[in-house]
Write a protein that holds these residues in place. Structure first.
Motif, PDB file in Angstrom:
ATOM      1  N   SER A  89       0.708  -1.149  -0.148  1.00 20.88           N
ATOM      2  CA  SER A  89      -0.049  -0.078  -0.110  1.00 20.88           C
ATOM      3  C   SER A  89       1.001   1.162  -0.060  1.00 20.88           C
ATOM      4  N   PRO A  90       0.761   2.177  -0.939  1.00 21.10           N
ATOM      5  CA  PRO A  90       1.436   3.324  -0.977  1.00 21.10           C
ATOM      6  C   PRO A  90       1.256   4.197   0.145  1.00 21.10           C
ATOM      7  N   VAL A  91       0.229   4.135   1.053  1.00 20.38           N
ATOM      8  CA  VAL A  91       0.032   4.825   2.006  1.00 20.38           C
ATOM      9  C   VAL A  91       0.950   4.629   3.283  1.00 20.38           C
ATOM     10  N   LEU A  92       1.508   3.336   3.323  1.00 18.81           N
ATOM     11  CA  LEU A  92       2.367   2.896   4.121  1.00 18.81           C
ATOM     12  C   LEU A  92       3.757   3.565   4.091  1.00 18.81           C
ATOM     13  N   ALA A  93       3.952   3.668   2.479  1.00 21.33           N
ATOM     14  CA  ALA A  93       5.370   4.247   2.286  1.00 21.33           C
ATOM     15  C   ALA A  93       5.319   5.786   2.350  1.00 21.33           C
ATOM     16  N   THR A  94       4.252   6.396   2.378  1.00 18.02           N
ATOM     17  CA  THR A  94       4.251   7.822   2.683  1.00 18.02           C
ATOM     18  C   THR A  94       4.136   8.298   4.148  1.00 18.02           C
ATOM     19  N   ALA A  95       3.740   7.236   4.763  1.00 16.40           N
ATOM     20  CA  ALA A  95       3.628   7.749   6.145  1.00 16.40           C
ATOM     21  C   ALA A  95       4.962   7.720   7.068  1.00 16.40           C
ATOM     22  N   ASP A  96       5.080   8.578   8.169  1.00 19.88           N
ATOM     23  CA  ASP A  96       6.111   8.589   8.938  1.00 19.88           C
ATOM     24  C   ASP A  96       6.505   7.340   9.405  1.00 19.88           C
ATOM     25  N   THR A  97       5.662   6.377   9.970  1.00 16.32           N
ATOM     26  CA  THR A  97       5.795   5.162  10.360  1.00 16.32           C
ATOM     27  C   THR A  97       4.825   4.542  10.104  1.00 16.32           C
ATOM     28  N   ALA A  98       4.980   3.251   9.706  1.00 15.10           N
ATOM     29  CA  ALA A  98       3.811   2.311   9.335  1.00 15.10           C
ATOM     30  C   ALA A  98       3.947   0.734   9.922  1.00 15.10           C
ATOM     31  N   ALA A  99       2.776   0.063   9.825  1.00 11.14           N
ATOM     32  CA  ALA A  99       2.888  -1.382  10.401  1.00 11.14           C
ATOM     33  C   ALA A  99       1.839  -2.042   9.874  1.00 11.14           C
ATOM     34  N   LEU A 100       2.087  -3.339   9.553  1.00  5.92           N
ATOM     35  CA  LEU A 100       1.026  -4.370   9.155  1.00  5.92           C
ATOM     36  C   LEU A 100       0.082  -4.721  10.175  1.00  5.92           C
ATOM     37  N   GLU A 101      -1.054  -4.609   9.550  1.00 11.51           N
ATOM     38  CA  GLU A 101      -2.270  -5.054  10.493  1.00 11.51           C
ATOM     39  C   GLU A 101      -2.686  -6.633  10.413  1.00 11.51           C
ATOM     40  N   PRO A 102      -3.016  -7.174  11.485  1.00  7.77           N
ATOM     41  CA  PRO A 102      -3.402  -8.359  11.666  1.00  7.77           C
ATOM     42  C   PRO A 102      -4.665  -8.625  10.668  1.00  7.77           C
ATOM     43  N   ALA A 103      -4.708  -9.654   9.742  1.00 10.33           N
ATOM     44  CA  ALA A 103      -5.885  -9.811   9.051  1.00 10.33           C
ATOM     45  C   ALA A 103      -6.869 -10.648   9.520  1.00 10.33           C
ATOM     46  N   ASP A 104      -8.182 -10.294   9.235  1.00  2.30           N
ATOM     47  CA  ASP A 104      -9.255 -11.303   9.474  1.00  2.30           C
ATOM     48  C   ASP A 104      -9.766 -11.314  11.030  1.00  2.30           C
ATOM     49  N   LEU A 105      -9.605 -10.183  11.434  1.00  2.00           N
ATOM     50  CA  LEU A 105     -10.071  -9.912  12.805  1.00  2.00           C
ATOM     51  C   LEU A 105     -11.403  -9.567  12.678  1.00  2.00           C
ATOM     52  N   ASP A 134     -14.966  -6.810  16.792  1.00  2.00           N
ATOM     53  CA  ASP A 134     -14.697  -6.539  18.161  1.00  2.00           C
ATOM     54  C   ASP A 134     -13.124  -6.878  18.617  1.00  2.00           C
ATOM     55  N   ALA A 135     -12.820  -7.854  18.066  1.00  2.00           N
ATOM     56  CA  ALA A 135     -10.997  -8.060  18.173  1.00  2.00           C
ATOM     57  C   ALA A 135     -10.211  -6.928  17.483  1.00  2.00           C
ATOM     58  N   TYR A 136     -10.881  -6.325  16.380  1.00  2.00           N
ATOM     59  CA  TYR A 136     -10.037  -5.321  15.956  1.00  2.00           C
ATOM     60  C   TYR A 136      -9.981  -4.073  16.839  1.00  2.00           C
ATOM     61  N   VAL A 137     -11.244  -3.887  17.594  1.00  2.00           N
ATOM     62  CA  VAL A 137     -11.034  -2.817  18.339  1.00  2.00           C
ATOM     63  C   VAL A 137     -10.221  -2.952  19.527  1.00  2.00           C
ATOM     64  N   ALA A 138     -10.210  -4.232  20.000  1.00  2.00           N
ATOM     65  CA  ALA A 138      -9.041  -4.465  21.015  1.00  2.00           C
ATOM     66  C   ALA A 138      -7.410  -4.291  20.749  1.00  2.00           C
ATOM     67  N   PHE A 139      -7.371  -4.699  19.157  1.00  2.00           N
ATOM     68  CA  PHE A 139      -6.037  -4.451  18.539  1.00  2.00           C
ATOM     69  C   PHE A 139      -5.759  -2.908  18.423  1.00  2.00           C
ATOM     70  N   ALA A 140      -6.822  -2.158  18.195  1.00  2.00           N
ATOM     71  CA  ALA A 140      -6.664  -0.844  17.806  1.00  2.00           C
ATOM     72  C   ALA A 140      -6.485   0.042  19.203  1.00  2.00           C
ATOM     73  N   LEU A 141      -7.113  -0.475  20.359  1.00  2.00           N
ATOM     74  CA  LEU A 141      -6.702   0.099  21.588  1.00  2.00           C
ATOM     75  C   LEU A 141      -5.660   0.123  21.793  1.00  2.00           C
ATOM     76  N   ASP A 142      -4.908  -1.261  21.851  1.00  4.35           N
ATOM     77  CA  ASP A 142      -3.635  -1.333  22.153  1.00  4.35           C
ATOM     78  C   ASP A 142      -2.658  -0.725  21.419  1.00  4.35           C
ATOM     79  N   HIS A 143      -3.026  -0.591  19.960  1.00  6.84           N
ATOM     80  CA  HIS A 143      -2.128   0.109  19.228  1.00  6.84           C
ATOM     81  C   HIS A 143      -1.915   1.564  19.401  1.00  6.84           C
ATOM     82  N   CYS A 144      -2.986   2.252  19.714  1.00  9.86           N
ATOM     83  CA  CYS A 144      -3.170   3.784  20.202  1.00  9.86           C
ATOM     84  C   CYS A 144      -2.150   3.711  21.428  1.00  9.86           C
ATOM     85  N   VAL A 145      -2.124   3.089  22.147  1.00  5.76           N
ATOM     86  CA  VAL A 145      -1.500   2.855  23.461  1.00  5.76           C
ATOM     87  C   VAL A 145       0.105   2.826  23.186  1.00  5.76           C
TER      88      VAL A 145
END
Length: 363
Positions: free
Chosen positions: A41-57, A60-71
Motif C-alpha cells: 500500500s502506498p499509504v504505508l510508504a508515505t507515512a512517517d511510520t507504518a505497521a502491518l495489521e493482523p488480517a481477518d479480525l 470486536d477483536a479489531y477494536v481490542a487491537f486498535a486500543l492496544d495500538h493507540c497506547v
C-alpha cells in the motif's frame, strides 16, 4: 516548537496519500502513522511510520487491537476507515487511553451501513433521493426494472453495501454482441442477473443478496465534502463537480443545503461526503460516505485543508475554515502520478509498538 500530533490512519485507500500530504501541510507538526494488511500500500510508504495489521479480525477483536495500538504508538488522533462503526461504539474507551476519534458518532455511521437504510433515513429527513427498490430475488429485480423502463428511464443496480462504485452496473435487455468487447462497458443483461439470483437462492438460501435497483441518473456528478463539529453543525462544505475530465467547484445551495440538512439531521461529525446526480434536471442524493472522500485533497485549490481541520476538532480546537475568492471559478483536471511502495525486503520482525526509522515497516 510544539510536539508533533500523532495521527493514525488504518487500512485506508491508496488515494489517502494525498490526505497525508495535507496533514503535513498543517501549521503544526504532524506525525502520520499508517497500518494496512497490504505491504505494498502506498499509504504505508508515505507515512512517517507504518505497521502491518493482523488480517481477518472480527470487529470486536479489531477494536481490542486498535486500543492496544493507540497506547503503544501514543496516538493522539485516530482516523478509522476499517471497522469504523465498531470503533466509534467504543469512543469513550479510546478517549480513556488518550486517543481522540476523528469519525462520526456510531448512530450516524450505522444509518448508512446499508445504502437501503441510508435512502430511507434521507427520505425521512426530507432530502431529495431517487426512486429505488431493494431486491433480493429474480421476480423483484424484473419488476423493478419494468417500472423504471415504463417511465422511459434506464435501470441500474449496485450492492446495498459497499464503497465507491464497487458493483455498479447498468441493466440492459440488449443481447450480448462483439461490440460490447470494445471500451469500458459496465452493462449487464437483466436476464443474466435474474439467473444469478435464482442460482444463489438454490445454492445458498441462507445468504441474503441485497441489491439496489434505480434509474440511471444524469450527470454531472457533484460530490460535496463536509466538515462538521461534534453537535452536527456544518463548518465547511464545498461541492466538486465531475463532468468527464473537467472538474470544478460549486457552492450552489441546491447541493449544499441538502448536505447541511443531512449532516445536521444525523449528527454527522468530522469528515463526510454527500454525492449527487440529477433526475429530470434536479439534484438527488445517490450516496453518503461517513469517511473522508478520496478526492478531499482537491479542496486545497480553494485554500482549505479539511484533513487538518478535522484533527483540530478532535483535539478540541476550533478550526478556521474561511477561504477567499470564489471557488466556483476554479476549473481543473486530474492526472495520476507515481507513488512509492516499501522495499520487498522488509525489516526484521519487531515487537508491536517498536518504531523503526521513517519509511520502514514495523510489524
Amino acid at each position: 516548537m510544539s510536539a508533533p500530533v500523532t495521527v493514525w490512519l488504518n487500512r485506508t485507500y491508496a488515494e489517502n496519500v494525498f490526505f497525508i500530504e495535507q496533514l503535513r501541510a498543517a501549521p503544526r507538526p504532524v506525525r502520520v502513522h499508517a497500518t494496512h494488511v497490504d505491504p505494498d500500500s502506498p499509504v504505508l510508504a508515505t507515512a512517517d511510520t507504518a505497521a502491518l495489521e493482523p488480517a481477518d479480525l472480527t470487529p470486536d477483536a479489531y477494536v481490542a487491537f486498535a486500543l492496544d495500538h493507540c497506547v503503544r504508538h501514543r496516538v493522539d488522533v485516530f482516523v478509522p476507515r476499517l471497522h469504523q462503526l465498531a470503533i466509534s461504539l467504543h469512543r469513550h474507551e479510546f478517549e480513556a487511553v488518550g486517543t481522540a476519534l476523528a469519525c462520526p458518532p456510531a448512530t450516524a455511521i450505522a444509518a448508512f451501513e446499508s445504502k437501503a437504510d441510508g435512502y430511507a433515513a434521507m427520505a425521512d429527513a426530507g432530502l431529495p433521493t431517487p426512486p429505488w427498490w431493494l431486491v433480493r430475488s429474480a421476480p423483484e429485480l424484473v419488476a423493478a426494472v419494468d417500472m423504471i423502463e415504463s417511465a422511459g428511464l434506464t435501470a441500474c443496480l449496485k450492492p446495498a453495501s459497499g464503497a465507491g462504485g464497487e458493483g455498479f452496473r447498468v441493466l440492459t435487455r440488449e443481447p450480448f454482441g462483439l461490440h460490447r468487447l470494445a471500451g469500458w462497458d459496465s452493462r449487464v443483461q437483466v436476464d443474466q442477473v435474474a439467473a444469478a439470483l435464482e442460482q444463489a437462492a438454490r445454492d445458498r438460501p441462507d445468504v441474503s443478496t441485497d441489491l439496489l435497483v434505480m434509474p440511471y441518473l444524469d450527470g454531472p456528478e457533484v460530490s460535496v465534502d463536509c466538515l462538521a463539529d461534534l453537535d452536527g453543525t456544518l463548518l465547511a462544505a464545498v461541492g466538486r463537480t465531475k463532468d468527464r475530465r473537467r472538474r470544478s467547484f460549486t457552492t450552489a445551495p441546491r447541493y449544499l443545503e441538502p448536505a447541511r440538512q443531512l449532516v445536521e439531521a444525523t449528527g454527522m461529525a468530522y469528515l463526510s461526503n454527500v454525492q449527487f446526480r440529477h433526475l429530470h434536471g434536479e439534484p438527488v442524493v445517490i450516496d453518503v460516505n461517513t469517511r473522508p472522500s478520496g478526492g478531499l485533497h482537491q479542496l486545497r485549490l480553494c485554500g482549505l485543508n479539511l484533513p487538518w481541520n478535522a484533527v483540530q476538532l478532535a483535539l478540541g480546537e476550533r478550526p478556521d475554515t474561511d477561504w477567499t475568492g470564489d471557488p466556483a471559478g476554479i476549473e481543473y483536471t486530474l492526472v495520476s502520478g507515481i507513488q512509492p511502495v516499501l522495499p520487498h525486503r522488509l525489516p526484521p520482525y519487531a515487537r508491536e509498538g517498536e518504531e523503526l526509522p521513517a519509511g520502514e515497516l514495523v510489524h
